[in-house]
Design a protein around this motif. Structure first.
Motif, PDB file in Angstrom:
ATOM      1  N   LEU A 136       6.247 -19.499  54.921  1.00 14.77           N
ATOM      2  CA  LEU A 136       6.736 -17.734  55.221  1.00 14.77           C
ATOM      3  C   LEU A 136       5.941 -16.708  54.370  1.00 14.77           C
ATOM      4  O   LEU A 136       6.290 -15.642  54.451  1.00 14.77           O
ATOM      5  CB  LEU A 136       8.136 -17.691  54.991  1.00 14.77           C
ATOM      6  CG  LEU A 136       8.830 -18.641  56.050  1.00 14.77           C
ATOM      7  CD1 LEU A 136      10.410 -18.611  55.716  1.00 14.77           C
ATOM      8  CD2 LEU A 136       8.740 -18.143  57.652  1.00 14.77           C
ATOM      9  N   LYS A 137       4.941 -17.254  53.730  1.00 17.43           N
ATOM     10  CA  LYS A 137       4.200 -15.995  53.095  1.00 17.43           C
ATOM     11  C   LYS A 137       3.530 -15.200  53.929  1.00 17.43           C
ATOM     12  O   LYS A 137       2.839 -15.587  54.854  1.00 17.43           O
ATOM     13  CB  LYS A 137       3.266 -16.914  52.048  1.00 17.43           C
ATOM     14  CG  LYS A 137       2.600 -15.798  51.236  1.00 17.43           C
ATOM     15  CD  LYS A 137       1.531 -16.532  50.180  1.00 17.43           C
ATOM     16  CE  LYS A 137       0.681 -15.713  49.194  1.00 17.43           C
ATOM     17  NZ  LYS A 137      -0.037 -16.374  48.427  1.00 17.43           N
ATOM     18  N   ASP A 138       3.931 -13.900  53.890  1.00 20.86           N
ATOM     19  CA  ASP A 138       3.207 -12.975  54.521  1.00 20.86           C
ATOM     20  C   ASP A 138       3.579 -12.932  56.060  1.00 20.86           C
ATOM     21  O   ASP A 138       2.983 -12.521  56.967  1.00 20.86           O
ATOM     22  CB  ASP A 138       1.628 -12.844  54.327  1.00 20.86           C
ATOM     23  CG  ASP A 138       1.580 -12.418  52.665  1.00 20.86           C
ATOM     24  OD1 ASP A 138       2.151 -11.716  52.216  1.00 20.86           O
ATOM     25  OD2 ASP A 138       0.445 -13.203  52.474  1.00 20.86           O
ATOM     26  N   LYS A 139       4.605 -13.609  56.266  1.00 17.23           N
ATOM     27  CA  LYS A 139       4.820 -14.200  57.857  1.00 17.23           C
ATOM     28  C   LYS A 139       6.236 -13.415  58.084  1.00 17.23           C
ATOM     29  O   LYS A 139       7.274 -13.520  57.413  1.00 17.23           O
ATOM     30  CB  LYS A 139       4.855 -15.542  58.386  1.00 17.23           C
ATOM     31  CG  LYS A 139       3.551 -16.057  58.215  1.00 17.23           C
ATOM     32  CD  LYS A 139       3.857 -17.634  58.462  1.00 17.23           C
ATOM     33  CE  LYS A 139       4.106 -17.918  60.013  1.00 17.23           C
ATOM     34  NZ  LYS A 139       3.881 -19.296  60.295  1.00 17.23           N
ATOM     35  N   LYS A 140       6.420 -12.976  59.441  1.00 14.62           N
ATOM     36  CA  LYS A 140       7.852 -12.636  59.771  1.00 14.62           C
ATOM     37  C   LYS A 140       8.496 -13.450  60.779  1.00 14.62           C
ATOM     38  O   LYS A 140       9.729 -13.617  60.840  1.00 14.62           O
ATOM     39  CB  LYS A 140       7.579 -11.087  60.575  1.00 14.62           C
ATOM     40  CG  LYS A 140       8.926 -10.571  61.016  1.00 14.62           C
ATOM     41  CD  LYS A 140       8.609  -8.965  61.513  1.00 14.62           C
ATOM     42  CE  LYS A 140       9.708  -8.365  62.000  1.00 14.62           C
ATOM     43  NZ  LYS A 140       9.622  -7.038  62.658  1.00 14.62           N
ATOM     44  N   PHE A 141       7.318 -14.288  61.425  1.00 19.84           N
ATOM     45  CA  PHE A 141       8.262 -15.054  62.410  1.00 19.84           C
ATOM     46  C   PHE A 141       7.403 -16.581  62.196  1.00 19.84           C
ATOM     47  O   PHE A 141       6.425 -16.727  61.499  1.00 19.84           O
ATOM     48  CB  PHE A 141       7.693 -14.823  63.842  1.00 19.84           C
ATOM     49  CG  PHE A 141       8.236 -13.256  64.210  1.00 19.84           C
ATOM     50  CD1 PHE A 141       9.700 -13.053  64.161  1.00 19.84           C
ATOM     51  CD2 PHE A 141       7.352 -12.295  64.427  1.00 19.84           C
ATOM     52  CE1 PHE A 141       9.911 -11.567  64.388  1.00 19.84           C
ATOM     53  CE2 PHE A 141       7.679 -11.078  64.857  1.00 19.84           C
ATOM     54  CZ  PHE A 141       9.152 -10.798  64.622  1.00 19.84           C
ATOM     55  N   PHE A 142       8.139 -17.708  62.652  1.00 21.28           N
ATOM     56  CA  PHE A 142       7.547 -19.174  62.440  1.00 21.28           C
ATOM     57  C   PHE A 142       6.470 -19.068  63.181  1.00 21.28           C
ATOM     58  O   PHE A 142       5.496 -19.914  62.969  1.00 21.28           O
ATOM     59  CB  PHE A 142       8.519 -20.185  62.753  1.00 21.28           C
ATOM     60  CG  PHE A 142       9.543 -20.246  61.535  1.00 21.28           C
ATOM     61  CD1 PHE A 142       9.296 -21.221  60.669  1.00 21.28           C
ATOM     62  CD2 PHE A 142      10.808 -19.790  61.438  1.00 21.28           C
ATOM     63  CE1 PHE A 142      10.249 -21.554  59.535  1.00 21.28           C
ATOM     64  CE2 PHE A 142      11.574 -19.744  60.456  1.00 21.28           C
ATOM     65  CZ  PHE A 142      11.214 -20.746  59.406  1.00 21.28           C
ATOM     66  N   ASP A 145       3.535 -13.568  66.725  1.00 21.86           N
ATOM     67  CA  ASP A 145       3.983 -12.473  66.517  1.00 21.86           C
ATOM     68  C   ASP A 145       5.360 -11.988  67.204  1.00 21.86           C
ATOM     69  O   ASP A 145       5.830 -10.965  67.131  1.00 21.86           O
ATOM     70  CB  ASP A 145       2.918 -11.293  66.738  1.00 21.86           C
ATOM     71  CG  ASP A 145       1.489 -11.667  66.227  1.00 21.86           C
ATOM     72  OD1 ASP A 145       1.665 -12.039  65.064  1.00 21.86           O
ATOM     73  OD2 ASP A 145       0.497 -11.426  66.753  1.00 21.86           O
ATOM     74  N   ASN A 146       6.110 -13.093  67.508  1.00 22.94           N
ATOM     75  CA  ASN A 146       7.200 -12.680  68.182  1.00 22.94           C
ATOM     76  C   ASN A 146       8.442 -13.642  68.111  1.00 22.94           C
ATOM     77  O   ASN A 146       8.228 -14.851  67.552  1.00 22.94           O
ATOM     78  CB  ASN A 146       7.297 -13.006  69.519  1.00 22.94           C
ATOM     79  CG  ASN A 146       6.247 -12.100  70.404  1.00 22.94           C
ATOM     80  OD1 ASN A 146       6.090 -10.882  70.436  1.00 22.94           O
ATOM     81  ND2 ASN A 146       5.077 -12.564  71.105  1.00 22.94           N
ATOM     82  N   PHE A 147       9.491 -13.041  67.611  1.00 30.25           N
ATOM     83  CA  PHE A 147      10.730 -13.962  67.472  1.00 30.25           C
ATOM     84  C   PHE A 147      11.100 -14.712  68.617  1.00 30.25           C
ATOM     85  O   PHE A 147      11.037 -14.286  69.636  1.00 30.25           O
ATOM     86  CB  PHE A 147      11.961 -12.821  67.286  1.00 30.25           C
ATOM     87  CG  PHE A 147      13.298 -13.547  66.937  1.00 30.25           C
ATOM     88  CD1 PHE A 147      13.657 -13.306  65.403  1.00 30.25           C
ATOM     89  CD2 PHE A 147      14.100 -14.194  67.704  1.00 30.25           C
ATOM     90  CE1 PHE A 147      14.667 -13.912  65.087  1.00 30.25           C
ATOM     91  CE2 PHE A 147      15.186 -14.439  67.252  1.00 30.25           C
ATOM     92  CZ  PHE A 147      15.501 -14.691  65.774  1.00 30.25           C
TER      93      PHE A 147
END
Length: 217
Positions: A136-142, A145-147
């Motif tokens: 998850l380093k520098d990531k918002k989602f797995f 770019d979408n939940f």
């Protein structure tokens, strides 16, 4: 949507996954709160094997297990996609969802158990956190770019693990050891509050549970 019922518990992370998917899709549903100490005939009839929540009842037909239900909702109802369209991305989303779900028993043992079994569970949780801290380093989602699917399943580590830590007085996660994970977790809760129960209410619920168990001994 007429004909959709959800049997669940407000404090259940598994129930919340299903509610989340229904809300993403814009599906209207009837929520039926279950008392897990006094399970309803409807729950037992709808999930005779495990007798647990959540259960989605769609047009009279029950579907069990939270991840199975979320996929069913994604495939059945129109609206925003929960699983990625690309087959590879979809496989990766399922991989991370299974990885997180498979670690839930260790998370429970690391909080509720004592002695050697608790210590073994803690080591497994620490290994999981190391993996997530790197992923998850520098990531918002797995995925992308979408939940999506894996992010919904991640509510276990994003909220409930911390709630259990505070309610039961066990420390597993620190920003010193897992800075990337903690940054992701804070952002996750901030951005998704409308889909999640109050952290304070969850802590209060589990503290009340602890007090009731202590009083019964």
């Amino acid at each position: 949507m007429v004909g959709v019922k959800l049997l669940g518990s407000w404090y259940s992370l598994f129930t919340k996954r299903v509610e989340w998917a229904l809300k993403i899709k814009g599906v209207k549903y009837e929520f039926i709160e279950e008392d897990l100490q006094n399970k309803s005939p409807l729950l037992i009839q709808s999930n005779p094997i495990h007798k647990k929540v959540p259960v989605l009842i769609h047009n009279g037909k029950p579907i069990c297990e939270s991840m199975v239900i979320v996929e069913y909702i994604d495939e059945t109802f129109e609206g925003l996609s929960i699983l990625p369209e690309d087959p590879y991305d979809r496989a990766i989303a399922r991989f991370w969802a299974k990885f997180l779900d498979d670690k839930w028993p260790a998370m429970i043992k690391s909080i509720f158990f004592k002695g050697e079994e608790q210590e073994k569970a803690k080591e497994e949780v620490y290994e999981m956190l190391k993996v997530l801290d790197n992923e998850l380093k520098d990531k918002k989602f797995f995925v992308g770019d979408n939940f999506g699917f894996a992010d919904i399943v991640a509510n276990a580590v994003a909220l409930w693990l911390g709630v259990f830590e505070e309610a039961f007085g066990v420390v597993l996660v620190t920003s010193e050891k897992f800075p990337n994970f903690c940054a992701w977790r804070d952002e996750y809760y901030t951005q998704n509050k409308k889909y999640l129960p109050s952290r304070d209410e969850l802590i209060s619920h589990y503290q009340t549970y602890i007090e009731a168990v202590a009083a019964s001994k």
